[in-house]
Design an enzyme around this catalytic site. Structure first.
Site, PDB file in Angstrom:
ATOM      1  N   SER A 167       1.064  -1.271  -0.010  1.00 47.64           N
ATOM      2  CA  SER A 167       0.004  -0.061   0.146  1.00 47.64           C
ATOM      3  C   SER A 167       1.213   1.408  -0.119  1.00 47.64           C
ATOM      4  CB  SER A 167      -0.974  -0.112   1.219  1.00 47.64           C
ATOM      5  OG  SER A 167      -1.723   0.884   0.574  1.00 47.64           O
ATOM      6  N   HIS A 209      -8.437   1.179  -0.407  1.00 52.50           N
ATOM      7  CA  HIS A 209      -7.722   0.135  -1.355  1.00 52.50           C
ATOM      8  C   HIS A 209      -9.974  -0.674  -2.113  1.00 52.50           C
ATOM      9  CE1 HIS A 209      -3.953   0.542  -1.325  1.00 52.50           C
ATOM     10  NE2 HIS A 209      -4.129   0.144   0.346  1.00 52.50           N
TER      11      HIS A 209
END
Length: 312
Positions: free
Chosen positions: A89, A199
């Site tokens: 991430s 996400h």
């Protein structure tokens, strides 16, 4: 024998992180001090303190980015040269900076904006995330489809390791998914302490402003291949890096697939550069318990024979 550097993302932060590093290594202090100049506030003091701000997304993301680069700076010439890098991430931005694809300061400004926008998106459309343990990827994805509606969505957001999938979406949908997962035989469903549905499509409101910043970012060819979250594939193409920086906000993190790709391409040692040992654990869970892992910060802060910290 090839070495992969892994850079952690949100969830690896901890109160007080970086304090020992800052005290022990001048190179780490320089990285934190440069970050303070860019941000206009004392990031180091916030990370080292115990006031809880380290867990607020707008602070967590730049703190993790800077901490990883401070670890790398402190290790200095003693560090192995990575053959490939990847980051989980927001850790992908640390990986890009470490590989020379972006300047430290440019990456920090972008990560700071990313954290702010993701935190704001969580207030515009509140959502959450949960880790589902003990079900395979396909089963979790099928459950997400089953419980989602037009106005209450949940998707698979992080494929962290076999049997460990994080879902993300509207709070009500995440709750429904958790109940269905337990009925389907999940060993455990853990709600994550995050400020939004990262996400997932709920982050779409962040895309326009973030896209403008990404377009202005200078990106060079990295020194080694970077494995991207969105594709789980290696690239050294600045155009591909730029495109997937934006896609990453609303796309799942293919972390288990990334680890498998690194291993298939020759990585035999995985070095975690940053806070904690989450990625080392995921590497062993994905690739086998005998996988060689190194936690860089623990190595460089190991006591010398007289019991004091190493200093440099």
């Amino acid at each position: 024998m090839m070495t992969a550097f892994l850079f952690p993302g949100q969830g690896s932060q901890r109160s007080g992180m970086g304090g020992d590093l800052y005290q022990a290594y001048a190179a780490a202090r320089e990285v934190f001090d440069r970050a303070d100049d860019v941000l206009g506030f004392a990031l180091g003091e916030m990370a080292f303190g115990l006031d809880g701000r380290i867990n607020s997304t707008e602070y967590t993301q730049p703190a993790l980015y800077v901490h990883s680069l401070a670890v790398l700076a402190a290790w200095g010439d003693a560090a192995p040269v990575p053959d490939m890098v990847a980051g989980h991430s927001v850790g992908e931005f640390s990986a890009l900076a470490a590989a020379g694809a972006i300047e430290m300061e440019d990456g920090l400004r972008l990560v700071r904006l990313r954290g702010q926008l993701m935190a704001e998106a969580g207030t515009v459309r509140p959502g959450g995330m949960a880790a589902v343990l003990g079900l395979d990827d396909d089963r979790v994805q099928a459950l997400c489809i089953d419980v989602s509606t037009a106005h209450s969505l949940v998707v698979a957001a992080n494929f962290n390791a076999p049997g460990q999938v994080v879902v993300s979406g509207d709070s009500e949908a995440v709750h429904r998914l958790a109940e269905r997962a337990k009925e389907a035989g999940s060993k455990r469903v853990i709600r994550l302490n995050v400020s939004g549905a990262f996400h997932s499509p709920l982050m779409a409101d962040t895309c326009d402003e973030f896209a403008r910043a990404v377009r202005e970012l200078a990106i060079r060819t990295p020194h080694c291949p970077v494995y991207l979250n969105v594709t789980a594939q290696a690239t050294m193409d600045p155009k591909e890096i730029r495109t997937n920086m934006l896609r990453q906000l609303t796309s799942p993190v293919l972390w288990a697939q990334t680890l498998q790709g690194l291993h298939a391409d020759g990585a035999s040692t995985f070095v975690e550069i940053g806070s904690g040992r989450v990625l080392s654990a995921l590497a062993r869970r994905t690739l086998g318990r005998r996988t060689s892992t190194i936690v860089a910060e623990e190595l460089i802060l190991a006591p010398v024979p007289d019991g004091t910290l190493r200093r440099k």
